[in-house]
Motif scaffolding. Structure first.
Motif, PDB file in Angstrom:
ATOM      1  N   PRO A 131       0.736  -1.142   0.111  1.00 15.57           N
ATOM      2  CA  PRO A 131       0.008  -0.092   0.119  1.00 15.57           C
ATOM      3  C   PRO A 131       0.722   1.235  -0.017  1.00 15.57           C
ATOM      4  O   PRO A 131       0.167   2.346  -0.403  1.00 15.57           O
ATOM      5  N   ASP A 132       2.041   1.215   0.167  1.00 18.93           N
ATOM      6  CA  ASP A 132       2.890   2.436   0.470  1.00 18.93           C
ATOM      7  C   ASP A 132       3.761   2.907  -0.579  1.00 18.93           C
ATOM      8  O   ASP A 132       4.399   4.001  -0.244  1.00 18.93           O
ATOM      9  N   ARG A 133       3.772   2.270  -1.679  1.00 21.32           N
ATOM     10  CA  ARG A 133       4.577   2.852  -2.689  1.00 21.32           C
ATOM     11  C   ARG A 133       3.899   2.269  -4.041  1.00 21.32           C
ATOM     12  O   ARG A 133       3.079   1.198  -4.045  1.00 21.32           O
ATOM     13  N   PRO A 134       4.255   2.866  -5.216  1.00 23.48           N
ATOM     14  CA  PRO A 134       3.749   2.441  -6.431  1.00 23.48           C
ATOM     15  C   PRO A 134       4.037   0.855  -6.857  1.00 23.48           C
ATOM     16  O   PRO A 134       5.186   0.701  -6.598  1.00 23.48           O
ATOM     17  N   VAL A 135       3.236   0.199  -7.329  1.00 22.93           N
ATOM     18  CA  VAL A 135       3.321  -1.128  -7.978  1.00 22.93           C
ATOM     19  C   VAL A 135       2.761  -0.885  -9.605  1.00 22.93           C
ATOM     20  O   VAL A 135       1.682  -0.614  -9.946  1.00 22.93           O
ATOM     21  N   VAL A 136       3.741  -1.310 -10.461  1.00 22.57           N
ATOM     22  CA  VAL A 136       3.527  -1.221 -11.912  1.00 22.57           C
ATOM     23  C   VAL A 136       4.064  -2.551 -12.276  1.00 22.57           C
ATOM     24  O   VAL A 136       5.209  -2.868 -12.379  1.00 22.57           O
ATOM     25  N   LEU A 137       3.141  -3.488 -12.703  1.00 22.79           N
ATOM     26  CA  LEU A 137       3.290  -4.766 -13.379  1.00 22.79           C
ATOM     27  C   LEU A 137       2.721  -4.773 -14.828  1.00 22.79           C
ATOM     28  O   LEU A 137       1.810  -4.621 -15.094  1.00 22.79           O
ATOM     29  N   HIS A 138       4.004  -5.190 -15.628  1.00 23.37           N
ATOM     30  CA  HIS A 138       3.751  -5.188 -17.033  1.00 23.37           C
ATOM     31  C   HIS A 138       3.127  -6.583 -17.302  1.00 23.37           C
ATOM     32  O   HIS A 138       3.608  -7.528 -17.018  1.00 23.37           O
ATOM     33  N   ASP A 141       2.486  -9.333 -22.694  1.00 23.80           N
ATOM     34  CA  ASP A 141       2.799  -8.507 -24.011  1.00 23.80           C
ATOM     35  C   ASP A 141       3.162  -7.181 -24.057  1.00 23.80           C
ATOM     36  O   ASP A 141       3.339  -6.624 -24.994  1.00 23.80           O
ATOM     37  N   PHE A 142       3.672  -6.448 -22.830  1.00 22.68           N
ATOM     38  CA  PHE A 142       3.782  -5.128 -22.583  1.00 22.68           C
ATOM     39  C   PHE A 142       3.261  -4.129 -23.412  1.00 22.68           C
ATOM     40  O   PHE A 142       3.426  -3.208 -23.519  1.00 22.68           O
ATOM     41  N   HIS A 143       1.861  -4.582 -23.436  1.00 19.17           N
ATOM     42  CA  HIS A 143       0.852  -3.582 -23.883  1.00 19.17           C
ATOM     43  C   HIS A 143      -0.292  -3.404 -22.846  1.00 19.17           C
ATOM     44  O   HIS A 143      -1.272  -2.546 -23.184  1.00 19.17           O
ATOM     45  N   ALA A 144      -0.073  -3.642 -21.624  1.00  8.20           N
ATOM     46  CA  ALA A 144      -1.118  -3.577 -20.474  1.00  8.20           C
ATOM     47  C   ALA A 144      -0.374  -3.468 -19.287  1.00  8.20           C
ATOM     48  O   ALA A 144       0.886  -4.148 -19.013  1.00  8.20           O
ATOM     49  N   VAL A 145      -0.613  -2.795 -18.337  1.00  6.32           N
ATOM     50  CA  VAL A 145       0.055  -2.709 -17.014  1.00  6.32           C
ATOM     51  C   VAL A 145      -1.211  -2.763 -15.851  1.00  6.32           C
ATOM     52  O   VAL A 145      -2.420  -2.628 -15.974  1.00  6.32           O
ATOM     53  N   TRP A 146      -0.890  -3.341 -14.807  1.00  4.38           N
ATOM     54  CA  TRP A 146      -1.735  -3.746 -13.767  1.00  4.38           C
ATOM     55  C   TRP A 146      -0.995  -2.937 -12.602  1.00  4.38           C
ATOM     56  O   TRP A 146       0.250  -2.899 -12.121  1.00  4.38           O
ATOM     57  N   VAL A 147      -1.596  -1.920 -11.922  1.00  5.16           N
ATOM     58  CA  VAL A 147      -1.064  -1.029 -11.016  1.00  5.16           C
ATOM     59  C   VAL A 147      -1.944  -0.886  -9.690  1.00  5.16           C
ATOM     60  O   VAL A 147      -3.340  -1.287  -9.684  1.00  5.16           O
ATOM     61  N   ASN A 148      -1.227  -0.623  -8.669  1.00  2.00           N
ATOM     62  CA  ASN A 148      -2.225  -0.258  -7.445  1.00  2.00           C
ATOM     63  C   ASN A 148      -2.459   1.484  -7.455  1.00  2.00           C
ATOM     64  O   ASN A 148      -2.154   2.150  -8.213  1.00  2.00           O
ATOM     65  N   VAL A 186      -0.837   3.163 -21.023  1.00  8.52           N
ATOM     66  CA  VAL A 186       0.232   2.753 -20.112  1.00  8.52           C
ATOM     67  C   VAL A 186       1.462   3.969 -20.095  1.00  8.52           C
ATOM     68  O   VAL A 186       2.055   3.800 -19.090  1.00  8.52           O
ATOM     69  N   ARG A 187       1.445   4.635 -20.953  1.00  9.24           N
ATOM     70  CA  ARG A 187       2.639   5.446 -21.201  1.00  9.24           C
ATOM     71  C   ARG A 187       3.034   6.184 -19.640  1.00  9.24           C
ATOM     72  O   ARG A 187       4.173   6.371 -19.245  1.00  9.24           O
ATOM     73  N   PRO A 188       2.044   6.865 -18.847  1.00  5.85           N
ATOM     74  CA  PRO A 188       2.430   7.514 -17.796  1.00  5.85           C
ATOM     75  C   PRO A 188       2.852   6.524 -16.781  1.00  5.85           C
ATOM     76  O   PRO A 188       3.727   7.123 -16.024  1.00  5.85           O
ATOM     77  N   PHE A 189       2.455   5.523 -16.605  1.00  5.50           N
ATOM     78  CA  PHE A 189       3.086   4.412 -15.806  1.00  5.50           C
ATOM     79  C   PHE A 189       4.282   3.897 -16.210  1.00  5.50           C
ATOM     80  O   PHE A 189       5.090   3.579 -15.203  1.00  5.50           O
ATOM     81  N   GLN A 190       4.794   3.838 -17.392  1.00  2.84           N
ATOM     82  CA  GLN A 190       6.111   3.558 -17.902  1.00  2.84           C
ATOM     83  C   GLN A 190       6.941   4.530 -17.472  1.00  2.84           C
ATOM     84  O   GLN A 190       8.165   4.333 -17.053  1.00  2.84           O
ATOM     85  N   ALA A 191       6.485   5.722 -17.737  1.00  2.00           N
ATOM     86  CA  ALA A 191       7.677   6.730 -17.175  1.00  2.00           C
ATOM     87  C   ALA A 191       7.816   6.880 -15.740  1.00  2.00           C
ATOM     88  O   ALA A 191       8.812   7.248 -15.235  1.00  2.00           O
ATOM     89  N   LEU A 192       6.560   6.526 -14.907  1.00  2.00           N
ATOM     90  CA  LEU A 192       6.837   6.610 -13.553  1.00  2.00           C
ATOM     91  C   LEU A 192       7.684   5.480 -13.090  1.00  2.00           C
ATOM     92  O   LEU A 192       8.773   5.560 -12.133  1.00  2.00           O
ATOM     93  N   ALA A 193       7.581   4.129 -13.664  1.00  2.00           N
ATOM     94  CA  ALA A 193       8.373   3.336 -13.264  1.00  2.00           C
ATOM     95  C   ALA A 193       9.838   3.545 -13.651  1.00  2.00           C
ATOM     96  O   ALA A 193      10.868   3.289 -12.847  1.00  2.00           O
ATOM     97  N   ASP A 194      10.051   4.207 -14.844  1.00  2.00           N
ATOM     98  CA  ASP A 194      11.475   4.602 -15.261  1.00  2.00           C
ATOM     99  C   ASP A 194      12.046   5.650 -14.252  1.00  2.00           C
ATOM    100  O   ASP A 194      13.068   5.531 -13.888  1.00  2.00           O
ATOM    101  N   ALA A 195      11.517   6.587 -13.707  1.00  2.00           N
ATOM    102  CA  ALA A 195      11.643   7.686 -12.967  1.00  2.00           C
ATOM    103  C   ALA A 195      12.138   6.934 -11.486  1.00  2.00           C
ATOM    104  O   ALA A 195      12.805   7.597 -10.941  1.00  2.00           O
ATOM    105  N   LEU A 196      11.245   6.037 -11.167  1.00  2.00           N
ATOM    106  CA  LEU A 196      11.533   5.445  -9.705  1.00  2.00           C
ATOM    107  C   LEU A 196      12.627   4.437  -9.896  1.00  2.00           C
ATOM    108  O   LEU A 196      12.686   3.645  -8.696  1.00  2.00           O
ATOM    109  N   ARG A 197      13.070   4.015 -11.010  1.00  2.00           N
ATOM    110  CA  ARG A 197      14.155   2.953 -10.722  1.00  2.00           C
ATOM    111  C   ARG A 197      15.423   3.256 -10.004  1.00  2.00           C
ATOM    112  O   ARG A 197      15.906   4.597 -10.065  1.00  2.00           O
ATOM    113  N   ASP A 198      15.814   2.271  -9.407  1.00  2.00           N
ATOM    114  CA  ASP A 198      16.985   2.537  -8.417  1.00  2.00           C
ATOM    115  C   ASP A 198      18.357   2.104  -8.952  1.00  2.00           C
ATOM    116  O   ASP A 198      19.188   2.791  -8.656  1.00  2.00           O
TER     117      ASP A 198
END
Length: 549
Positions: A131-138, A141-148, A186-198
């Motif tokens: 619950p405390d941080r973003p979850v982005v699951l591709h 086929d990488f044409h859909a994401v499942w997010v929290n 999907v694009r905003p969530f891909q950008a989010l995942a890239d921005a939060l990459r450690d």
């Protein structure tokens, strides 16, 4: 530095067939100096390394003609959800990853496939797991994401978002997003995942390139954006950076590229500009591939991610500016719209230095394939998709299966055929691609006789689609993609004679040495030197038997 090298006791393959009487390849200063009989070569000089292929095949270096290199590199450290049996099982994996990585700013995963699940993916499951941080699951086929909910909030998605053009939010009964997002949404969530990459992308990219070398891949046609291009450009200028890259440009870069006068083919033998990538439709797995007739048993005809008139206008603009165009088209309606767009461009189609392409072509009407060939378009296809997608293709396209994954039809029409993996959707494993192309079967041998066996291709045709054809499509030919006098010495020493290997065992073939510009960039550990079928290669090891100078 490039070295002198001799590969002997080999079955040399190039130009679409084994070379009669040739059992040796000689390399001098990074180029092919001779292909012929060992007995006819002049005495070798002291210090020349000799690799004994032990009767196995030697081919030109392999090209993966469609992958997403940086995305695949990043995915190697992401949560792998392939094979998850339910949405609840995925959520449990997310919870475990969150506990194992408490400092991670986001949980990013890949590979979930909801077909035949007993439950459905929903944000509530991921909210409970993390619950405390973003979850982005591709999705697979990488044409859909499942997010929290945290990902929705971080991406700025409200309680009642509008669907963007070419995208869709799946919703609950009250209209609120349920956490599954498709296509352009999907694009905003891909950008989010890239921005939060450690992790740092540099080491990840180097590890990915090492894996490509282990698979015999010496060149790629990469489909990504600005970040990947910058990394690859920096890598290409470093001494010893050994991977040839044709870098495709994203649709979003079209205006900037035209303003700069950037043209397809600009670059050198390590990095050059390819085509502009457009998307005409979605995928089979998400049932967003655009179809001429409804999906069997499910209804619906998919999504046009670009209106046909916009597609045609952007294709013409790119071509007139000297940029080739590569268009993602999986469904038969999408293929028709794409061929229509290229046909309407007229003489502008011939203006770029590189040919334009249709990516995937997983199902097509025969008349549209004939037009594709007549226009000189490249069919860029991925054999492993057929094996992986077979149950879905039979379920949703079974009534028109004869037109699915039409590799043989493309060749019979005289069109150029190039093969790739679409990694990270499928692993970049050319041996698996060869197996799928030649057998139309999965690794377990199903279905017996192959699925739509009349669309199988020969081993020689499949090898050409991984070597000569993609080199031509990239403008590298004849310097790359062949074992011929004067060509760059990019080659693969296999562990078997591929033509003697039963077709159903092709997926088990493995390189024992990969050479780029005369340098051995990868050797198999404990190599059998061509006597065994082998397993997955292990990187950076001793390699094939070498003879003392």
């Amino acid at each position: 530095m490039s070295r002198s090298l001799i590969v002997r006791n080999a079955r040399v393959w190039t130009g679409g067939a084994p070379v009669p009487g040739a059992d040796c390849v000689r390399v001098e200063r990074g180029r092919i100096a001779a292909v012929g009989a060992w007995s006819a070569l002049p005495p070798r000089r002291p210090g020349v390394e000799v690799l004994d292929a032990r009767g196995a095949t030697v081919t030109p270096g392999l090209c993966d003609a469609h992958l997403h290199l940086l995305a695949w590199a990043r995915s190697l450290d992401e949560l792998d959800l392939h094979g998850a049996s339910s949405a609840a099982a995925c959520a449990a994996e997310v919870a475990a990853r969150a506990r194992a990585r408490p400092a991670a700013r986001a949980i990013v995963g890949r590979g979930w496939d909801p077909h035949d699940w007993p439950d459905r993916p929903h944000r509530a499951l991921l909210d409970a797991a993390c619950p405390d941080r973003p979850v982005v699951l591709h999705a697979h086929d990488f044409h859909a994401v499942w997010v929290n909910g945290a990902a929705l909030a971080a991406a700025g998605v409200g309680a009642r978002p509008e669907d963007p053009p070419g995208g869709r939010f799946e919703r609950d009964a009250d209209g609120a997003p349920d956490g599954v997002v498709r296509e352009h949404a999907v694009r905003p969530f891909q950008a989010l995942a890239d921005a939060l990459r450690d992790a740092d992308d540099g080491p990840a990219l180097e590890a990915a390139v090492a894996r490509l070398h282990a698979a015999g891949v010496t060149a790629v046609h990469d489909f990504e954006g600005r970040d990947a291009f910058a990394l690859l450009a920096a890598r290409a200028v470093r001494r010893g950076a050994r991977l040839r890259v044709l870098a495709q440009l994203p649709h979003a870069a079209l205006d900037a590229a035209l303003a700069l006068g950037l043209a397809s083919g600009v670059g050198d033998r390590w990095l050059r500009v390819g085509a502009v990538k457009l998307f005409a439709d979605g995928t089979l797995g998400s049932r967003t591939a655009a179809m001429l007739e409804p999906y069997d048993g499910a209804g619906g005809t998919g999504m046009d991610l670009l209106p046909p008139e916009v597609l045609a206008a952007d294709v013409r603009r790119a071509l007139e500016g000297g940029l080739a165009v590569a268009v993602h088209a999986i469904g038969d309606r999408a293929v028709r719209h794409v061929v229509d767009a290229f046909e309407s461009a007229g003489a502008a189609l011939a203006r770029p230095a590189l040919p334009s392409r249709v990516e995937h072509v997983q199902i097509a009407h025969p008349a549209d394939l004939a037009r594709l060939a007549r226009l000189g378009l490249v069919a860029s296809m991925q054999p492993s998709h057929c094996a992986s997608d077979l149950p879905l293709a039979e379920r949703y396209w079974g009534s028109r299966r004869a037109r699915c994954y039409p590799w043989r039809a493309v060749l019979d029409l005289g069109a150029a055929l190039v093969f790739g993996s679409d990694a990270p959707v499928e692993p970049p494993d050319p041996a698996a691609g060869l197996h799928a192309a030649v057998t139309r079967q999965r690794r377990d041998g199903t279905p017996a006789g192959g699925w739509v066996p009349e669309q199988r291709v020969s081993l020689d045709a499949a090898l050409a689609a991984y070597t000569e054809a993609p080199a031509r499509a990239a403008g590298w030919w004849p310097r790359v993609g062949a074992l011929r006098l004067g060509a760059d010495a990019d080659l693969v020493v296999w562990n078997r004679d591929l033509h003697a290997l039963p077709p159903e065992r092709l997926h088990a073939a493995r390189p024992v040495a990969t050479v780029i510009a005369g340098e051995v960039v990868w050797r198999a550990e404990g190599s059998s030197g061509g006597t065994g079928e082998g397993g997955a290669p292990r990187a950076r090891a001793a390699g094939p038997r070498r003879e003392a100078p």
